[in-house]
Write a protein that holds these residues in place. Sequence first.
Motif, mmCIF file in Angstrom:
data_model
loop_
_atom_site.group_PDB
_atom_site.id
_atom_site.type_symbol
_atom_site.label_atom_id
_atom_site.label_comp_id
_atom_site.label_asym_id
_atom_site.label_seq_id
_atom_site.Cartn_x
_atom_site.Cartn_y
_atom_site.Cartn_z
ATOM 1 N N CYS A 53 9.687 2.168 -1.504
ATOM 2 C CA CYS A 53 8.607 2.681 -0.962
ATOM 3 C C CYS A 53 8.361 4.337 -0.905
ATOM 4 O O CYS A 53 9.407 4.984 -1.311
ATOM 5 N N ALA A 54 7.340 4.842 -0.989
ATOM 6 C CA ALA A 54 7.096 6.205 -0.917
ATOM 7 C C ALA A 54 7.698 6.727 0.299
ATOM 8 O O ALA A 54 8.184 6.132 1.407
ATOM 9 N N TYR A 59 0.669 -1.049 0.042
ATOM 10 C CA TYR A 59 0.039 -0.063 -0.163
ATOM 11 C C TYR A 59 0.929 1.456 0.172
ATOM 12 O O TYR A 59 0.339 2.475 -0.227
ATOM 13 N N ASN A 60 2.011 1.000 0.545
ATOM 14 C CA ASN A 60 3.122 2.202 0.343
ATOM 15 C C ASN A 60 3.841 2.175 -0.832
ATOM 16 O O ASN A 60 4.720 3.110 -1.100
ATOM 17 N N GLY A 61 3.615 1.514 -2.037
ATOM 18 C CA GLY A 61 4.356 1.256 -3.176
ATOM 19 C C GLY A 61 5.548 0.613 -3.015
ATOM 20 O O GLY A 61 6.411 0.790 -3.992
ATOM 21 N N CYS A 62 5.927 -0.064 -2.011
ATOM 22 C CA CYS A 62 7.018 -0.833 -1.923
ATOM 23 C C CYS A 62 7.226 -2.092 -2.748
ATOM 24 O O CYS A 62 6.067 -2.560 -3.216
#
Length: 313
Positions: A190-191, A139-142
């Motif tokens: 991650c973001a 969900y954090n783009g990781c």
Amino acid sequence: MRRLSTPASYYDDVFAYDDDPENWQDYKCFEMCNDTDVGYLTGIIKQFGELYPYDRSQVHALGQSNGAAMVYRLGCEAADIFASIIPFEGSPPPADYNCTPSEPVHLLHIHGTDDHTVYYDGKHRDMGAVDSVTFFGGYNGCSTGANATFLNNATIANAKYRGDSSHTDSLDISKNVNGYDTEVFELAGCASDGTATLWKVVGETHDPSLNSNYATNVVKWIKNHPKGTSGNFYTATDTEYGDDDDGALPVWSTVAIGIGLFLACFTVCVLGGYLVYEKVPGVKEWLSERALYNSRANPKHPPITRTTADPVV
């Protein structure tokens, strides 16, 4: 709940604890019973803001075991409030739970490799520690799944291995192991406002024996992982907080303040008048003379005046 024993005043922080873990509801019960745990916990934060201003970029949730699952829920359902979630030896929601964070939330998952309650490798419906981090990190783009990569050349195999993998990025937080006992794995990709990190505590159980470094390192991690809006302080007059009228004082607060001000003014006026009447020389006599004068000048029964039309007896 795993408390942080480091004095909050050392970091100018405030820690609030919910000491009623038995009332935590399982995910299935949430679906069936429509419990209000998330609303209850976020309500505490909002009411706290009515009394004390706090930095909205530094609101974090930490919980152990069932509490760890609860903070995963907070990350799923209240991402707009929390800068980070810190689950300690717990698992995120099962696959059929609707986890939909509205924005990135930093994650620090802490897990002992000898945990036989919520297994480090995962068991039954509980995800393992590494899978938990890659799940929420998604969900954090990781990077996630089998293609997940970690910073500092760490690998999935290093993270999943329950023993000492000789990973160089390590901490000392356990009393049961001499020297460095906790390997740190941070997902890549991650973001910036939504990292995902695993602390693998080698040899620790579900009831760990932690040294003072634990609280110190967790708080340092918290301070280094604020939400994107650093320095934005929430007070009772901040109407930008949330999507309702939580920025304003509740009706009961306004009514209570009004009653308090009225009683205070009434008390001051009555007490002040009494003191002037009793203590100031001449005031009592002057008021008595004024009362006597008014009674003579304005009698209750004024004399009857005759008119020409009145008959004379």
